[in-house]
Design a protein around this motif. Structure first.
Motif: not given
Length: 249
Positions: A170-172, A196, A164, A160, A214-215, A217, A212, A199
């Motif tokens: 992305t976080t999406e 990571t 990234y 990840w 957590h991703k 960054t 929600d 979802d």
């Protein structure tokens, strides 16, 4: 870390009752992510979910429980990005447009992917691929909030972080885990900054969606990275060389 070890020990004891042994690692769940009884039902839940349906490029880890997902993705015309041998052999692309259909099942295996896939550097992934639409992994244990306990090596979090950092996710970008029901924990767990959180969780009997998640960054947190990983994983060394030319996080 002691708590994580105790969780793994407890879950692995239950997993041994439903897991399929690996010809190389037997039931050493510290060395591989096992396939398990009911994985077909878990994968059917995944492929009918909107995340999979909307994805064109899917990152799928080289876990035993995801071999048939890789085959299904090729059948569905999706390109697969994956790693192999603890990332030490790098990233590979499986493209159904360049693999004969009668070879898709073999290409979905760890041996076949290197015969029919294309090795890709991070620079090639950055420059030649569109964004990765979906990240799918197996794991050792996971709670209902999507916090994973893998084998303890952090490979998926490193994958990840690399993707990234080069702008391919992305976080999406949704992430999912495929596990047996015995691997899902009800207890509260807390992710690290580089963890990571997924979802969605797919088991033989349930689809669990996480609110929600957590991703990370932070890319690769070099100060916290195990030096052995840097020494043995070529994509990490490539990313380290690329860092001065990349935009700041």
């Amino acid at each position: 870390m002691d708590h994580k070890s105790s969780v793994r020990e407890r879950v692995f004891g239950q997993l041994r009752k439903v897991a399929y042994a690996d010809s190389r690692f037997h039931f050493d769940f510290g060395e591989f992510i096992a396939d398990f009884q009911g994985s077909e039902q878990a994968l059917e839940r995944l492929v009918n979910h909107r995340f999979y349906q909307q994805a064109q490029v899917v990152f799928i880890t080289p876990d035993n429980c995801l071999e048939m997902l890789r085959y299904r993705a090729l059948q569905d015309g999706k390109r697969i990005l994956m790693t192999t041998y603890s990332i030490k052999r790098g990233f590979w692309l499986l493209d159904p447009d360049t693999i004969a259909p009668e070879r898709w099942l073999y290409a979905a295996t760890l041996d076949g992917m290197e015969r029919h896939g294309r090795p890709m550097t991070l620079a090639q992934i950055r420059d030649e691929l569109p964004g990765v639409d979906y990240m799918v992994t197996g794991t050792g244990a996971i709670n209902e909030d999507g916090v994973r306990f893998g084998k303890g090596h952090g490979f998926f979090d490193a994958e990840w972080g690399m993707l990234y950092r080069i702008g391919k996710i992305t976080t999406e970008t949704p992430a999912a885990a495929v596990v047996h029901d015995c691997q899902v924990l009800a207890e509260t767990l807390y992710p690290e900054v580089f963890d990571t959180v997924v979802d969605a969780i797919f088991t033989p009997t349930r689809t669990i969606e996480v609110a929600d998640p957590h991703k990370p960054t932070c890319g690769i947190v070099w100060d916290l990275l195990d030096p052995t990983m840097l020494a043995t994983i070529p994509p990490l060394r490539e990313l380290q060389r690329m860092e001065p030319q990349l935009p700041p996080l």
